[in-house]
Design an enzyme around this catalytic site. Structure first.
Site: not given
Ligand code: ATR
Length: 280
Positions: A66, A104
């Site tokens: 990420k 997220d």
């Protein structure tokens, strides 16, 4: 021709995303397939460009990719992903452009809203200062929450709070060590656990027990394995409202699905699919 979507990561074999997205595609009658691909950091650049060249519909990124993806110059992050310093969703544009998002934060926000939590002005304690805490805290600060980041390593909490303060978002934020947790919780509306405490196989661990919680609190644990963590059990005992990490998992996936397809995904089916996979 079937359009391919996928998650890149290492390890990635236990990802619940294929089951969740494939259930959604199938229910909506979309001719698409979602697969997990083991991609190491060294191969990330080639994998993303290869996926783009092959006409993939979209990509999710997970551990340990990420942060690295954001450093690739051809990945254009949106402002929130840039601030967080990590992308978990790539969208391929028609002109060969590759946009990076972090879903997220939006996933956590949606889980709170779903449970009736007002974010603006809410006093929130975020336990942890790692990657997950960054995504959650930047999002909630953008939405005007009053946040205290609390972490075993105090400097990490203070550092994160300083970074978020510098971003000049509507919310208030400060960072501190774990020792003040009990006192902070007395006046808090929401506790969010972003630490790995309580995660399988260390299921007996918890950041706090019922005595330190109260019925005015909403306790959100982003850990989803086990389904009900010790922290959520303690919260239930204290009379607090609880939010399971499964909701965040589903909502971050749903947000990626919307970014790729522009279509509203079947949330209840995705939730059911994830719950079944976790119980299997
Ligand atoms: P992620 O990117 O998934 O958030 P991470 O960066 O490894 O993972 O962060 C894990 C978080 O859990 C950290 O906030 C860590 O605290 P430290 O910064 O002090 O390491 C926290 N954590 C992990 N094990 C813990 C424990 N036994 N007690 C308290 N906090 C713990």
């Amino acid at each position: 021709m079937k359009q391919v979507f996928g998650v890149f990561g290492d390890p990635v074999g236990h990802s619940l995303s294929p089951a969740m997205h494939n259930a959604a595609f199938s229910a909506l009658g979309m001719d698409c397939i979602y697969h997990a691909f083991r991609v190491t950091p060294e191969k990330l650049e080639k994998a993303i460009l290869g996926a783009e060249a092959m006409g993939f519909g979209g990509i999710n990124l997970t551990v340990p990719l990420k942060e690295k993806a954001l450093k690739l110059d051809f990945v254009k992050p949106d402002p929130l992903a840039k601030r967080i310093g990590a992308v978990n969703t790539l969208v391929f544009g028609k002109k060969g452009d590759i946009q990076g998002y972090n879903t997220d934060g939006p996933g956590a926000k949606q889980a709170l809203l779903d449970t009736g939590v007002e974010i603006r002005g809410s006093r929130m304690v975020v336990a942890g200062a790692g990657g997950a805490a960054r995504a959650v805290a930047f999002q909630l600060a953008a939405d005007g929450a009053d946040i205290t980041v609390i972490n075993r390593t105090e400097e990490r909490a203070v550092g994160l709070a300083r970074e978020i303060s510098a971003a000049d978002l509507p919310g208030k934020i400060r960072g501190t060590g774990l020792s003040g947790l009990k006192e902070l919780l007395r006046d808090a509306d929401v506790l969010i656990n972003t630490t790995t405490l309580g995660m399988h196989p260390n299921t007996d661990a918890t950041i706090v027990t019922a005595e330190e919680l109260h019925s005015g609190l909403t306790v959100f644990d982003i850990v989803y394995n086990p389904l009900e963590t010790r922290l959520l059990r303690e919260a239930r005992t204290s009379g607090a409202k609880t939010i399971s990490g499964v909701l965040m998992l589903v909502y971050q996936g749903a947000e990626a699905f919307r970014l790729w397809t522009g279509v509203e995904p079947p949330l209840e089916l995705m939730k059911k699919t994830v719950l079944e996979a976790l119980q299997a």
